[in-house]
Design an enzyme around this catalytic site. Structure first.
Site, PDB file in Angstrom:
ATOM      1  N   GLY A  15      35.529  32.313  34.818  1.00 15.20           N
ATOM      2  CA  GLY A  15      36.214  32.979  35.644  1.00 15.20           C
ATOM      3  C   GLY A  15      35.410  33.099  37.387  1.00 15.20           C
ATOM      4  NE  ARG A  18      42.305  34.718  41.325  1.00 12.10           N
ATOM      5  CZ  ARG A  18      41.877  36.094  40.678  1.00 12.10           C
ATOM      6  NH1 ARG A  18      40.946  36.750  41.450  1.00 12.10           N
ATOM      7  NH2 ARG A  18      42.661  35.806  39.288  1.00 12.10           N
ATOM      8  N   GLY A  54      35.240  17.431  45.062  1.00 14.70           N
ATOM      9  CA  GLY A  54      35.646  16.795  46.116  1.00 14.70           C
ATOM     10  C   GLY A  54      34.692  17.541  47.687  1.00 14.70           C
ATOM     11  CG  ASN A  93      31.895  35.591  37.734  1.00 18.23           C
ATOM     12  OD1 ASN A  93      31.022  36.256  38.087  1.00 18.23           O
ATOM     13  ND2 ASN A  93      33.173  34.769  37.792  1.00 18.23           N
ATOM     14  CB  SER A 145      29.792  45.813  38.758  1.00 20.32           C
ATOM     15  OG  SER A 145      29.987  46.095  39.377  1.00 20.32           O
ATOM     16  CE1 TYR A 159      34.519  45.913  37.236  1.00 20.25           C
ATOM     17  CE2 TYR A 159      33.357  46.853  38.105  1.00 20.25           C
ATOM     18  CZ  TYR A 159      33.245  46.051  37.631  1.00 20.25           C
ATOM     19  OH  TYR A 159      32.650  45.298  38.684  1.00 20.25           O
ATOM     20  CB  ALA A 161      32.714  53.028  30.589  1.00 18.76           C
ATOM     21  CE  LYS A 163      32.181  44.589  35.183  1.00 18.27           C
ATOM     22  NZ  LYS A 163      32.029  42.748  35.087  1.00 18.27           N
TER      23      LYS A 163
HETATM   24  P1  NAP Z   1      38.392  37.787  41.464  1.00 17.57           P
HETATM   25  O1  NAP Z   1      38.658  37.362  42.826  1.00 17.57           O
HETATM   26  O2  NAP Z   1      39.642  38.696  40.674  1.00 17.57           O
HETATM   27  O3  NAP Z   1      38.236  37.068  40.341  1.00 17.57           O
HETATM   28  C1  NAP Z   1      38.395  37.160  39.196  1.00 17.57           C
HETATM   29  C2  NAP Z   1      37.956  36.050  38.333  1.00 17.57           C
HETATM   30  O4  NAP Z   1      38.000  35.931  36.596  1.00 17.57           O
HETATM   31  C3  NAP Z   1      38.626  34.630  38.561  1.00 17.57           C
HETATM   32  O5  NAP Z   1      38.762  34.008  38.045  1.00 17.57           O
HETATM   33  C4  NAP Z   1      39.785  34.612  36.943  1.00 17.57           C
HETATM   34  O6  NAP Z   1      40.514  33.988  36.395  1.00 17.57           O
HETATM   35  C5  NAP Z   1      38.997  35.327  36.366  1.00 17.57           C
HETATM   36  N1  NAP Z   1      39.800  35.778  34.976  1.00 17.57           N
HETATM   37  C6  NAP Z   1      40.401  36.802  35.248  1.00 17.57           C
HETATM   38  N2  NAP Z   1      40.588  37.835  33.919  1.00 17.57           N
HETATM   39  C7  NAP Z   1      40.677  37.233  32.682  1.00 17.57           C
HETATM   40  C8  NAP Z   1      40.578  36.543  32.010  1.00 17.57           C
HETATM   41  N3  NAP Z   1      41.411  37.731  31.019  1.00 17.57           N
HETATM   42  N4  NAP Z   1      40.139  35.814  31.062  1.00 17.57           N
HETATM   43  C9  NAP Z   1      39.593  34.970  32.203  1.00 17.57           C
HETATM   44  N5  NAP Z   1      39.154  34.925  32.925  1.00 17.57           N
HETATM   45  C10 NAP Z   1      40.158  36.264  33.688  1.00 17.57           C
HETATM   46  O7  NAP Z   1      36.679  38.562  40.759  1.00 17.57           O
HETATM   47  P2  NAP Z   1      35.362  38.926  41.588  1.00 17.57           P
HETATM   48  O8  NAP Z   1      35.773  39.788  42.234  1.00 17.57           O
HETATM   49  O9  NAP Z   1      35.032  37.208  42.106  1.00 17.57           O
HETATM   50  O10 NAP Z   1      34.863  39.273  40.594  1.00 17.57           O
HETATM   51  C11 NAP Z   1      33.791  38.378  39.519  1.00 17.57           C
HETATM   52  C12 NAP Z   1      32.698  39.089  38.803  1.00 17.57           C
HETATM   53  O11 NAP Z   1      32.462  40.272  39.369  1.00 17.57           O
HETATM   54  C13 NAP Z   1      34.453  40.331  37.361  1.00 17.57           C
HETATM   55  O12 NAP Z   1      32.861  40.622  37.219  1.00 17.57           O
HETATM   56  C14 NAP Z   1      33.436  41.394  38.351  1.00 17.57           C
HETATM   57  O13 NAP Z   1      33.707  42.734  37.838  1.00 17.57           O
HETATM   58  C15 NAP Z   1      32.222  41.362  39.245  1.00 17.57           C
HETATM   59  N6  NAP Z   1      31.588  42.135  40.115  1.00 17.57           N
HETATM   60  C16 NAP Z   1      32.947  41.771  42.036  1.00 17.57           C
HETATM   61  C17 NAP Z   1      31.845  42.586  42.675  1.00 17.57           C
HETATM   62  C18 NAP Z   1      32.755  42.334  43.915  1.00 17.57           C
HETATM   63  O14 NAP Z   1      32.735  43.195  44.529  1.00 17.57           O
HETATM   64  N7  NAP Z   1      33.737  41.793  44.184  1.00 17.57           N
HETATM   65  C19 NAP Z   1      30.830  43.696  42.935  1.00 17.57           C
HETATM   66  C20 NAP Z   1      30.530  43.888  41.911  1.00 17.57           C
HETATM   67  C21 NAP Z   1      31.055  43.230  39.949  1.00 17.57           C
HETATM   68  P3  NAP Z   1      41.811  33.498  36.632  1.00 17.57           P
HETATM   69  O15 NAP Z   1      42.131  34.373  37.668  1.00 17.57           O
HETATM   70  O16 NAP Z   1      41.947  32.195  36.956  1.00 17.57           O
HETATM   71  O17 NAP Z   1      42.725  33.850  35.142  1.00 17.57           O
END
Ligand code: NAP
Length: 263
Positions: A15, A18, A54, A93, A145, A159, A161, A163
């Site tokens: 992941g 982004r 880059g 991640n 999370s 979700y 569950a 995490k």
């Molecule tokens: P995000 O911006 O939505 O990015 C999610 C990443 O996961 C993307 O790179 C996406 O890649 C990849 N992904 C999605 N579905 C996938 C799949 N089936 N197989 C492989 N890769 C997959 O999410 P984020 O906010 O950065 O979150 C990243 C992690 O942090 C997650 O585990 C999330 O639960 C955790 N988290 C986030 C927050 C928050 O506030 N943002 C808070 C707590 C925990 P593609 O779309 O390119 O496939």
């Protein structure tokens, strides 16, 4: 930050296209590690990797991975070892967080979130461990999370569950490779301003920022710094643990506790 010889480290970030994963990839690339980041679309992952290479002058490659596909997960571990000669760090991640109230939740919704967030993390660790055993070195950092392990949120019970499940897995998984000095830890982000979170809307973001004692949403780099520490040599005596990165969001007993009491 550390005396870790990052230029000798080979890192996989799932992941990494982004959000938090991209910031983690950037953290390691800036320090000279060789990074393989993944996203579901191989071409998009390669494009992000080229952009990061880059911007940082680092070694970053991208490849396709859907975590629901166990064979593809094994292939990513093999690719990292093939490209860099060894694999030292896994940042498991990738994750999804679709909102779904319990009364609307289908069996498919539950399967999907558990398949990516929980089963996918386990598959990634299982796939990368043999390479770390061969390298004689290993750091695994899961992105969990606060939601689930520490807090609850209506609409995200499945979700939560997934995490919390990651942490149950982490505790057992940290024991098996411990004799080899391989550590398994997790970061617990609070609300971090990523593309995924921004999809939840301005209203959500405003409410969340107001519940964070440090007065702002997290940035992806805030989480990347914590991941970097857990992946460093200096964190070699820490395993089976969690590090919350939430600006204090899980600390107040009530919303009143966020403002100084009148005296
Ligand atoms: P995000 O911006 O939505 O990015 C999610 C990443 O996961 C993307 O790179 C996406 O890649 C990849 N992904 C999605 N579905 C996938 C799949 N089936 N197989 C492989 N890769 C997959 O999410 P984020 O906010 O950065 O979150 C990243 C992690 O942090 C997650 O585990 C999330 O639960 C955790 N988290 C986030 C927050 C928050 O506030 N943002 C808070 C707590 C925990 P593609 O779309 O390119 O496939």
């Amino acid at each position: 930050m550390t005396s870790t010889p990052w230029q000798d480290r080979s890192v996989v970030v799932t992941g990494g296209t982004r959000g938090i994963g991209r910031a983690i990839a950037e953290f390691f690339a800036r320090r000279g590690a060789a990074v393989l980041l993944t996203g579901r679309d191989a071409a998009a992952a390669r494009e992000v990797a080229a952009g990061l290479a880059g911007a940082t002058g680092g070694r970053v490659a991208g490849t396709g991975l859907d975590l629901r596909d166990a064979g593809a997960v094994e292939e990513v571990a093999a690719e990292a070892e093939r490209r860099h000669g060894h694999l030292d760090v896994l940042c498991a991640n990738a994750g999804i967080f679709p909102e779904k109230p319990l009364r609307e939740m289908t069996a498919a919704d539950i399967d999907d979130i558990l398949a990516v967030n929980l089963r996918g993390s386990i598959l990634a660790v299982r796939a990368c461990l043999p390479a770390m055993e061969r390298a004689g070195h290993g750091r695994i950092v899961l992105t969990s999370s606060i939601t689930g392990p520490t807090t609850g949120y209506s609409g995200w019970s499945h979700y939560g569950a997934s995490k919390a499940g990651q942490l149950g897995f982490l505790r057992g998984a940290s024991l098996e490779p411990a004799p080899l000095g391989i550590t398994v830890n997790a970061v617990l982000p609070g609300n971090v301003r990523t593309e995924g979170l921004e999809g939840l809307g301005e209203d959500y973001l405003r409410k969340m920022a107001a519940s964070i004692p440090l007065g702002r949403l997290g940035e992806p780099a805030d989480v990347a710094q914590a991941v970097g520490f857990l992946a460093s040599d200096e964190a070699g005596f820490i395993t089976g643990q969690t590090l919350t990165v939430d600006g204090g969001q899980t600390i107040p007993e009530s919303l009143d506790a966020l403002t100084p009491a009148a005296v």
